[in-house]
Design a protein around this motif. Structure first.
Motif, mmCIF file in Angstrom:
data_model
loop_
_atom_site.group_PDB
_atom_site.id
_atom_site.type_symbol
_atom_site.label_atom_id
_atom_site.label_comp_id
_atom_site.label_asym_id
_atom_site.label_seq_id
_atom_site.Cartn_x
_atom_site.Cartn_y
_atom_site.Cartn_z
ATOM 1 N N THR A 80 12.687 16.538 10.394
ATOM 2 C CA THR A 80 13.207 15.240 9.979
ATOM 3 C C THR A 80 14.381 14.873 10.883
ATOM 4 O OG1 THR A 80 14.597 16.314 8.290
ATOM 5 C CG2 THR A 80 12.455 15.465 7.590
ATOM 6 N N VAL A 81 14.367 13.649 11.380
ATOM 7 C CA VAL A 81 15.456 13.136 12.211
ATOM 8 C C VAL A 81 15.988 11.869 11.538
ATOM 9 C CG1 VAL A 81 14.388 14.103 14.292
ATOM 10 C CG2 VAL A 81 13.958 11.705 13.684
ATOM 11 N N GLY A 82 17.093 11.325 12.043
ATOM 12 C CA GLY A 82 17.666 10.183 11.345
ATOM 13 C C GLY A 82 18.331 9.173 12.256
ATOM 14 N N LYS A 96 17.677 13.282 5.235
ATOM 15 C CA LYS A 96 16.843 14.213 6.015
ATOM 16 C C LYS A 96 16.480 15.458 5.221
ATOM 17 C CE LYS A 96 19.871 14.116 9.415
ATOM 18 N NZ LYS A 96 20.667 12.909 9.100
ATOM 19 N N LYS A 97 17.444 15.992 4.476
ATOM 20 C CA LYS A 97 17.179 17.171 3.650
ATOM 21 C C LYS A 97 16.208 16.837 2.524
ATOM 22 C CE LYS A 97 20.493 18.427 0.859
ATOM 23 N NZ LYS A 97 21.413 17.627 1.653
ATOM 24 N N THR A 154 14.053 14.478 2.348
ATOM 25 C CA THR A 154 12.732 14.201 2.907
ATOM 26 C C THR A 154 12.005 15.487 3.251
ATOM 27 O OG1 THR A 154 13.485 12.076 3.798
ATOM 28 C CG2 THR A 154 11.506 13.034 4.787
ATOM 29 N N GLU A 184 14.680 20.974 8.153
ATOM 30 C CA GLU A 184 15.713 20.004 7.775
ATOM 31 C C GLU A 184 16.489 19.565 9.020
ATOM 32 O OE1 GLU A 184 19.903 20.045 5.191
ATOM 33 O OE2 GLU A 184 18.806 21.905 5.578
ATOM 34 N N GLY A 185 16.520 18.263 9.253
ATOM 35 C CA GLY A 185 17.257 17.748 10.403
ATOM 36 C C GLY A 185 18.752 17.665 10.144
ATOM 37 N N GLN A 186 19.509 17.470 11.229
ATOM 38 C CA GLN A 186 20.963 17.335 11.140
ATOM 39 C C GLN A 186 21.424 16.191 12.037
ATOM 40 O OE1 GLN A 186 23.178 19.013 9.178
ATOM 41 N NE2 GLN A 186 21.438 20.063 8.243
ATOM 42 N N SER A 210 21.903 17.712 16.875
ATOM 43 C CA SER A 210 20.585 17.089 16.712
ATOM 44 C C SER A 210 19.677 17.424 17.884
ATOM 45 C CB SER A 210 20.731 15.567 16.588
ATOM 46 O OG SER A 210 21.620 15.221 15.557
ATOM 47 N N CYS A 225 14.309 9.239 9.306
ATOM 48 C CA CYS A 225 14.941 8.882 8.033
ATOM 49 C C CYS A 225 15.965 7.778 8.267
ATOM 50 C CB CYS A 225 15.608 10.110 7.431
ATOM 51 S SG CYS A 225 14.466 11.506 7.201
#
Length: 346
Positions: free
Chosen positions: A155-157, A164-165, A167, A229-231, A243, A258
């Motif tokens: 997941t990216v944002g 992101k978490k 999702t 989980e993206g950051q 990221s 996201c």
């Protein structure tokens, strides 16, 4: 007694259940750890503790440390992720009070519990644990870029703190319900507290970010999915580094963007406009192809918590037609989310 120690990808044993500590927080976004535990691990939470001046609440029962202990809590968990990850002096008397009530302390802050003299002294005197979750494993290797077996979704944002978490957790759950072999891979303190393992990517030295992502999602069976989980955001002036390292090391086959409709500025950096969804897709494809030439966008996850159901549904339908891929709010579920799941698995 102190237990920050080394955290590998395996199980992280934490004393449960928790009472969630919100301090004197007045901005809901800074309490995302508490909200994450409430939403995804409610069975582990007995209530909340707030200090004078706090305006944010999880809606759980408010109580003292002694009351929490009498209800079965084994630890006070700091549910705050504030700028810089600090534990201010105004909290410390309450944290000592929790130790004296028989609770261990758990935190995911950059500032370590064991580095605060009054907490370290009280914990030693009382035989209680100070557990710092935001501690990366030792001896993380530099990334090698080798393509790993198995399948990965990242997941990216368009910004920080927009879903992101949530999702990743929702998609991992949906994959599991379809009978797929899947793991949620946590990269932040809240995700680690929910999953019981992971690597706090924003605590990893920058040279080792991609290497940490590689060991977070190792070789797996052909049909296995790691949902990672993206950051941060790849265009965020402060957090783009984590990221990018996560993107290169994860080597995702699929990514989901996201976004929070209505947000116009990036969090914590006044004056920087939010990057468009289209630019995030473009940049993620260009940079992600460096370690996975087959990377693709599976769709979009919108945080529509500020909207009514009808307004959110109309917006997501319109944006799905415009962007050419499914748009869904995982917390609302329904046909739109089912379409997003199918697109990711296609």
């Amino acid at each position: 007694m102190n237990a920050p120690a080394e955290r590998m990808v395996g199980t992280l044993l934490l004393p449960q259940p928790y009472v969630l500590f919100l301090g004197d927080v007045t901005i809901a976004g800074y309490a995302k750890t508490a909200f994450g535990l409430r939403d995804w691990a409610a069975e582990k939470c007995v209530g909340e503790i707030r200090l004078d001046g706090a305006t944010v609440t999880t809606g759980l029962d408010e109580m003292t440390a002694a009351e929490a202990q009498s209800r079965g809590a084994r630890a006070l968990l700091i549910g705050v992720a504030n700028p810089g990850g600090v534990i201010p002096a105004s909290w410390r008397a309450s944290l000592v009070e929790a130790l004296e009530a028989g609770l261990d302390l758990i935190a995911g802050m950059h500032m370590r519990l064991s580095d605060i003299p009054e907490l370290a002294t009280a914990a030693q005197r009382l035989g209680r644990q100070l557990i710092d979750v935001r501690v990366p494993p030792a001896q993380i290797p530099i990334a090698n870029g080798r393509k790993r077996s198995g399948k990965r979704l990242l997941t990216v944002g368009t910004d920080c703190a927009l879903g992101k978490k949530y999702t990743a957790l929702a998609l991992a759950g949906a994959f599991a319900r379809r009978g797929l072999d899947v793991d949620f891979r946590a990269t932040g303190q809240t995700g680690i507290m929910i999953a019981g393992g992971g690597i706090p990517m924003d605590a990893v030295i920058s040279d080792f970010e991609a290497g940490a992502a590689e060991i977070l999602s190792p070789d797996a069976a052909t049909g296995h999915w790691d949902v990672i989980e993206g950051q941060g955001a790849i265009t965020h002036p402060a957090y783009a580094g984590v990221s990018l390292g996560l993107l290169h090391g994860s080597q995702p086959d699929v990514f989901v963007v996201c976004h929070e409709p209505g947000r116009t500025e990036m969090i914590g950096t006044a004056g920087y406009e939010l990057t468009s969804i289209e630019e995030i897709v473009e940049l993620t494809l260009v940079l992600g192809r460096r370690t996975n030439s087959a990377i693709r966008c599976g769709g979009f996850s919108f945080n529509t918590s500020a909207m009514g159901a009808a307004e959110a549904a109309a917006l997501m339908a319109t944006e799905s037609r415009r962007l050419g891929l499914p748009v869904a709010d995982p917390m609302r579920g329904g046909a739109a989310f089912d379409a997003l799941v199918e697109s990711c698995l296609a």
